[in-house]
Write an enzyme that holds these catalytic residues in place. Structure first.
Site, short mmCIF file in Angstrom:
data_model
loop_
_atom_site.label_atom_id
_atom_site.label_comp_id
_atom_site.label_asym_id
_atom_site.label_seq_id
_atom_site.Cartn_x
_atom_site.Cartn_y
_atom_site.Cartn_z
N ARG B 298 0.85 -1.24 0.01
CA ARG B 298 0.11 -0.08 0.19
C ARG B 298 0.90 1.23 0.00
O ARG B 298 0.37 2.40 -0.59
CB ARG B 298 -0.92 0.08 1.03
N TYR B 442 -6.11 -1.12 -6.75
CA TYR B 442 -5.30 -2.48 -6.28
C TYR B 442 -4.92 -2.16 -4.99
O TYR B 442 -4.60 -1.10 -4.29
CB TYR B 442 -4.22 -3.04 -7.32
N GLU B 443 -4.47 -3.41 -4.15
CA GLU B 443 -4.07 -3.18 -3.06
C GLU B 443 -5.13 -2.69 -2.03
O GLU B 443 -4.82 -2.14 -0.85
CB GLU B 443 -2.68 -2.67 -2.67
N GLY B 444 -6.53 -3.01 -2.29
CA GLY B 444 -7.70 -2.34 -1.54
C GLY B 444 -7.80 -1.18 -2.05
O GLY B 444 -7.19 0.07 -2.21
#
Lengths: 596, 596
Positions: B298, B442-444
């Site tokens: 993140r 992406y990555e949350g």
């Protein structure tokens, strides 16, 4: 994988219930006979053409794009584009709002506008071919000689020939005054034109037998700058006296651009190598003539983003109802499933409602402006015509810039609803974002639109036209203030109206001592006024919805919720915009150029 | 046609003058010896690698992308990618901040972070290959058995092998609790894993001899949901006891995705067909172990958008100084030319300064968080370590979401500065916009980040950690309030601090009766807190710049102007965000699901 359903119900709502177009048409001799059923039938058929013929070509058009044969200078459009265009011409769609004198159907611009929204939802890249043709039709209709009109208008009306606007050159984009293409008179009433044009949408293709280029160039005695530009008709194929096609003219596509989006439209570098053309309008006054086309194009660009916002919304809403992932924060809703549909999540709804409120507000604005154009062309008394024209002029930069910026926000949100799948081409969502991106640039960047609004349309007449528009809003507010249910809309509307008045005066004052203040405030200012216009239209829509609240038709309940969402979550943007606008020019100009 | 110069001067400013990293490093035994010259030399060399080796591959990487051979399941990366990776490994760059025990250079994370900003400016798609490798390194370093560490860490440290994180499945993205991949114990300490993963970045490629996949799957006795997920190492090639490569494992790329951007990175569908793996950490606790990697990722995603913002800014600034078009509203500036450079126009400057303020603010935040990670890992006393870790946890969702949303705004603005040329692929600007778009997903997704911030990191501890951070801001404000020149920064900073406190309390109260209020406010809330953090960092940077105002170095004057721009034109966004957040959940939830 993507889907599109023409928003006929909402169009009917805007046309018949909010704008009451039939009443307006009754006052116009040209349209007095037009009834609700005919309007609805045209839109229904138009929607079928958009959703059944054009929409299925959109993804492949993006993937395959256009190709140029460097030997023959021929451009091949994506699969199905030419065949769809033939159907468009055969169906008489090109002629919808054209002058019956040249074979048009003489229907209102308002109808054509609604039709174009659907075409753009289905396939923006394709729609640019007939869209620019219609612009060329407008310019020639307004400024062509009788002979030019007789030669070209019937074919542009039918759509058998398409049109372009050849303005930009490598060193002359926003600043057309810099353009260099030259037109040499031949002594026979024609001109030989030499130069290079870039970014020419629909410049070359395989969809029609002839292409009518409207080209800006300089006569030998032209003054420098934008007052030395003339407009010429340069057909791809010469047209014989009997209307048949003659020899190939010296204008050809040198290259096609590889772009972020609208791959299905051929964006051409056009080389004019002594191409023969005829003058449109007066020498050196080509820019004014071209502006007929450009204003139509600016409204058209707004409709492009409206179309993309609508189709992106439809797909994101469908996905959000279908895709299950995680549970609602307040506990499981779809207990029979392993997870809830993502539409239970407030932020997913916020993204969807943002797109929906911008689509429905944009539709109301687009139709309203189109109706004003019909009035400007057809109202029996001149005062009404002139008033309508002035309001169109005021609203045009807002339609262009506000709707395209909103389209950027909305399509990006709708793509986000899809999560990772939104980034995958196959799903079609990212194409809407890419296609929309050009709308903020071409036909005058959104910064140029904002300068047009604040500098020319507002400060240029000391705010007179804006005041007239404000008076209309006030009148509506006064007439509805008694209804307590309307106050949640009317109070913020009135508040914003006052703030716009103050902001206009403040920027106007500052601009007197420093003209750069206009440039510093303009973009923020346009969005503030855009919200004022939207708030007014949303209040009018809420009025209708409230009147039908007891009808049991959920359409009106949904309309009311969307109106409330707009006022609660989108209108507050104005608070920041006003602060930023008021912060003025100093924070922008303090830095030395070479420190950037 | 695009250009990139590593922003070494600004990095040095942030590291040495604002954060004073050397002083912090002196307190950490592992880094106590590190001096300014070494730091600067590493960054200078790193910048050369980024600008000279990676940057020239970026455009072609986008155009050519990755290709899969469906017979062999082999993926070919774009021209030059593999060779650049070899240079990266040979230069020891992969090992920069890795543990010396496994062959790493043991330099601070802060340095690696600055290095990665430059890699991302030069080529985000390429940088994801080593970026994910570093994440896999982190996860194994934290949770691997001594044997796993001995087998894999040296090769991940050197970069000879790369890593991936295999989380997402077609029906399980945000909600990993839904994932279905199965791991069957073989009785010999290994597991056979079967399932399908999608969106696996760097999942297959031709850049390294082995790929170490970290795979989430369920053991046979796993409880349902996210508490039944375990983490496994699944190497592409088995590793023999002597470290040499054995047979091909049953994990392969079934397809690669066609995406909006980051074409140079292979985004793979990975098929696990009884692939053999070993368990990392405890059974059913895979998600916690994977979060080590995910938190690093993140922060890495934030650095991706920071990199794109910087390079987009550099190109837009260069273009704006070079491109001449129209005259300044206040009269001609470049009188020797036919038009002025477009940088004279206030709105062009506004777009440039927006990107610049977001780049420089993002850099300060990125380096600050990296320094806190170094403290969390290396500070001698546990209280400092724990404090630092808690602040990193608080700031991680802000780095991810605020920087990537800012990157979207900034790259779009920088593209707009180019007018029509911005839309043409050749100029490279639209690639930055497309590449950045995935960073918001992406990555949350950024919505998930906002829920993490407001729900978990803020309300989850009754605002305790946020208050600690607020106290730090207050302390800075108190210490500088005497200086009249600082008030233009400190007053709005204090004002926003109070508003955040109130907003937090208000949302917290509302959430007690309806948890959906958190979801309704979270995205707006994150941007408000993001601005609070930026305002604090910009005030600190202004402090340093003011102290150097008499140095005659224009760097400090430019820094001060950019700070003022930030406070005047960007910070006001908080006014709208707060209003929208306070409008609460009702406008979002009123509409019935099937009315969308």
């Amino acid at each position: 994988m993507s889907q599109y359903t023409p928003p006929l119900r909402d169009m009917q709502f805007v046309l018949h219930e909010v704008l009451k177009v039939e009443e307006a048409f009754k006052t116009m001799p040209a349209h007095a006979e037009l009834d609700v059923d005919t309007i609805n039938a045209v839109l229904e058929e138009g929607g079928k053409f958009a959703s059944e013929v054009l929409f299925p070509l959109n993804r492949e058009g993006d993937e395959i794009g256009c190709t140029l044969d460097p030997q023959t200078h021929a451009v091949t459009t994506p699969p199905g584009f030419a065949e769809a265009y033939r159907q468009f011409v055969d169906g008489g769609w090109a002629a919808l709002s054209c002058d019956p004198e040249y074979g048009g159907q003489g229907l209102p611009v308002t109808l054509n506008q609604a039709f174009y929204e659907m075409l753009n939802s289905a396939n923006q890249a394709w729609t640019m071919y007939p869209g620019l043709t219609h612009g060329a039709y407008d310019a020639l209709h307004a400024h062509g000689t009788p002979e030019q009109k007789a030669t070209y208008l019937p074919k542009l009306t039918s759509g058998e020939w398409t049109g372009t606007m050849c303005l930009t050159e490598p060193h002359a984009g926003t600043d057309l005054g810099l353009l260099r293409s030259k037109a040499e008179p031949q002594g026979d009433g024609t001109y030989r034109i030499t130069g290079e044009k870039i970014f020419i949408s629909s410049g070359e293709h395989d969809m029609a037998e002839n292409i009518i280029h409207l080209v800006l160039a300089r006569l030998p005695d032209a003054p420098a700058g934008s007052r030395g530009i003339s407009l010429f008709i340069v057909p791809k194929f010469h047209v014989n006296a009997d209307g048949s096609l003659g020899e190939r003219n010296g204008i050809y596509c040198g290259a096609i651009e590889h772009k972020m989006g609208i791959h299905g439209n051929s964006t051409c570098q056009m080389v004019l190598d002594g191409a023969v053309g005829t003058l449109v309008g007066e020498p050196h006054k080509g820019l004014a003539a071209m502006f007929v086309m450009m204003n139509a194009a600016r409204l058209g660009v707004g409709m492009q983003s409206l179309g993309l916002t609508e189709v992106a919304y439809q797909n994101a809403a469908a996905y959000a109802k279908d895709r299950t992932q995680s549970r609602a924060l307040s506990g499981a809703k779809a207990k029979d499933k392993a997870a809830d549909p993502i539409i239970v999540h407030p932020d997913v709804r916020k993204m969807l409602l943002t797109a929906r409120a911008y689509a429905e507000g944009g539709r109301a604005l687009g139709m309203q402006v189109a109706l004003l154009i019909d009035e400007a062309q057809n109202a029996p008394d001149e005062a009404t015509r002139r008033d309508a024209e002035a309001t169109v002029a005021l609203l045009t930069p807002i339609v262009k810039a506000f709707l395209t910026d909103n389209g950027w926000l909305a399509t990006s949100h709708c793509m986000q609803v899809f999560g990772g799948h939104g980034f995958i081409r196959e799903w079609g969502m990212e194409q809407y974002v890419r296609d929309n991106r050009i709308n903020m640039i071409y036909e005058g960047t959104n910064t140029i639109q904002s300068l047009d609004l604040l500098g020319r349309k507002v400060l240029g007449d000391q705010g007179a036209q804006l005041k007239k528009f404000g008076a209309q809003i006030q009148q509506f507010a006064m007439a509805n203030m008694q209804d307590a249910r309307m106050q949640e809309f009317l109070l913020p509307l009135a508040d914003l109206g006052e703030k716009v008045t103050k902001l206009t005066a403040e920027v106007g004052m500052k601009a007197m001592s420093n003209p750069e203040e206009v440039g510093a405030a303009a973009v923020d200012y346009l969005r503030v006024v855009g919200h004022l216009v939207f708030a007014y239209l949303w209040a009018r829509m809420a009025r209708v919805a409230l009147d039908k609240a007891d009808s049991g038709d959920r359409f009106y309940a949904a309309k009311l919720f969307t109106a409330r969402f707009y006022f609660a979550k989108l209108l507050p943007e104005t608070a920041s915009l006003i602060r930023s606008a008021r912060a003025g020019v100093e924070p922008l100009m303090a830095m030395e150029e070479d420190w950037f």
